[in-house]
Scaffold this motif. Sequence first.
Motif, PDB file in Angstrom:
ATOM      1  N   VAL A  97       1.054  -1.226   0.298  1.00 47.83           N
ATOM      2  CA  VAL A  97       0.358   0.262   0.185  1.00 47.83           C
ATOM      3  C   VAL A  97       0.900   0.837   0.065  1.00 47.83           C
ATOM      4  N   ASN A 115      -7.416   4.112   1.565  1.00 54.96           N
ATOM      5  CA  ASN A 115      -6.949   3.381   0.500  1.00 54.96           C
ATOM      6  C   ASN A 115      -6.441   2.130   1.255  1.00 54.96           C
ATOM      7  N   ASP A 116      -5.612   2.248   2.268  1.00 52.25           N
ATOM      8  CA  ASP A 116      -5.213   1.661   3.085  1.00 52.25           C
ATOM      9  C   ASP A 116      -6.843   0.913   3.711  1.00 52.25           C
ATOM     10  N   ALA A 164      -7.646  -1.587   1.062  1.00 54.55           N
ATOM     11  CA  ALA A 164      -6.336  -2.518   1.594  1.00 54.55           C
ATOM     12  C   ALA A 164      -7.438  -4.016   2.314  1.00 54.55           C
ATOM     13  N   THR A 216       2.801   8.095  -4.349  1.00 56.33           N
ATOM     14  CA  THR A 216       2.772   6.229  -4.736  1.00 56.33           C
ATOM     15  C   THR A 216       3.718   5.708  -5.061  1.00 56.33           C
ATOM     16  N   VAL A 220      -1.671  -2.181  -3.761  1.00 59.41           N
ATOM     17  CA  VAL A 220      -2.854  -1.716  -3.744  1.00 59.41           C
ATOM     18  C   VAL A 220      -2.446   0.482  -4.763  1.00 59.41           C
ATOM     19  N   SER A 221      -2.919  -0.122  -5.675  1.00 59.51           N
ATOM     20  CA  SER A 221      -3.330   0.800  -6.920  1.00 59.51           C
ATOM     21  C   SER A 221      -4.360   2.262  -6.477  1.00 59.51           C
ATOM     22  N   ALA A 222      -4.073   3.363  -6.918  1.00 56.57           N
ATOM     23  CA  ALA A 222      -4.276   5.183  -6.771  1.00 56.57           C
ATOM     24  C   ALA A 222      -4.662   4.882  -8.271  1.00 56.57           C
ATOM     25  N   ALA A 262      -8.755   2.751  -5.684  1.00 52.66           N
ATOM     26  CA  ALA A 262      -7.731   2.134  -4.873  1.00 52.66           C
ATOM     27  C   ALA A 262      -8.674   0.496  -5.597  1.00 52.66           C
TER      28      ALA A 262
END
Length: 322
Positions: free
Chosen positions: A36, A44-45, A48, A73, A92-94, A251
Amino acid sequence: MHSFRRLSLLVGLAAAFAAGSAAAQTWPTKPIRLVVPFSAGGANDLMARAAAEGASKALGQPVVVDNKPGAGTVLGAEIVAKSAPDGYTFLVSAAGVVSNSMVRKSMPYKDEQLVPVAMIGLAPSVIVVPGDAPYKDLKEFIAASKKSSTGFHWATAGTASTPHFVEGLLTTKYGAKLDLVPYKSGSESITAVLGSQVEATSEASIVVLPYIKSGKLKALADTWTQRISAYPDLSTAVEQGFPDIRIAHWAGVHAPRGTPDAILDKMASAIDAAMKTPATVEHLKSMGIEPIGGTRASFVKFVGEERARLGGVVKATGMKED
């Protein structure tokens, strides 16, 4: 001689394919790492961790979240881009994973070194102003900014952050008169709005909903295409007549290029199942997060559309690394 080389190449490719297929059939045989690229506790976390818990149950192996924040990121994404494509390290993309190469002077990896696997979910961005601000909706806010001699101060979480893109859309598409004030994080931006140091910002629904419900912040619009499940009274910018304002804190999962397709499909299916588990759906929606899931193909399509949309804003605004 040429025929022999060609035959050797074909045999080698067949052996590699067979090995990859065998690995995919038995995968996973050990814990999976989800990197992450943000600190613990953010949208996001949280997405995830929900995905990790559900995917772990579906795959029969622990899925461990590893927070690697830094450089918008880039730090976490680089780790995954340069990892072995064996199905045991995922990102874990954004949105930053899509937009970083558009605004940064140099990147430690190439975009194509990461391949889309699955969508987890999204937290709609919400445009907020101080609780006692006089504007009742986004239209009034934009009109007031145009009448101001200096324009309104708009807080961001740094270059190419989601609030920066929202500001870019408001100014280039709808003529809002906004002056960027960059902060180090979304939490600092919200503090600035709460203290009336700036007129507005946008931030993830999970972050701002408690302040909105307590009256400390006023919400002007949800910037995604659908209303927030946990706060359905708030209309979207699209509903208010601003069709180009479509952006969210999302995410997803990306993998190192070269990871076998069978593994990617299996991981995508596990995440999709996790995002459809009733307990997970209820938990995420109660916080302002919309679980999505879906197929690999649907996420590939989403990433492509996001790249085109954000690229258009970068070009229109001349957005560049600080």
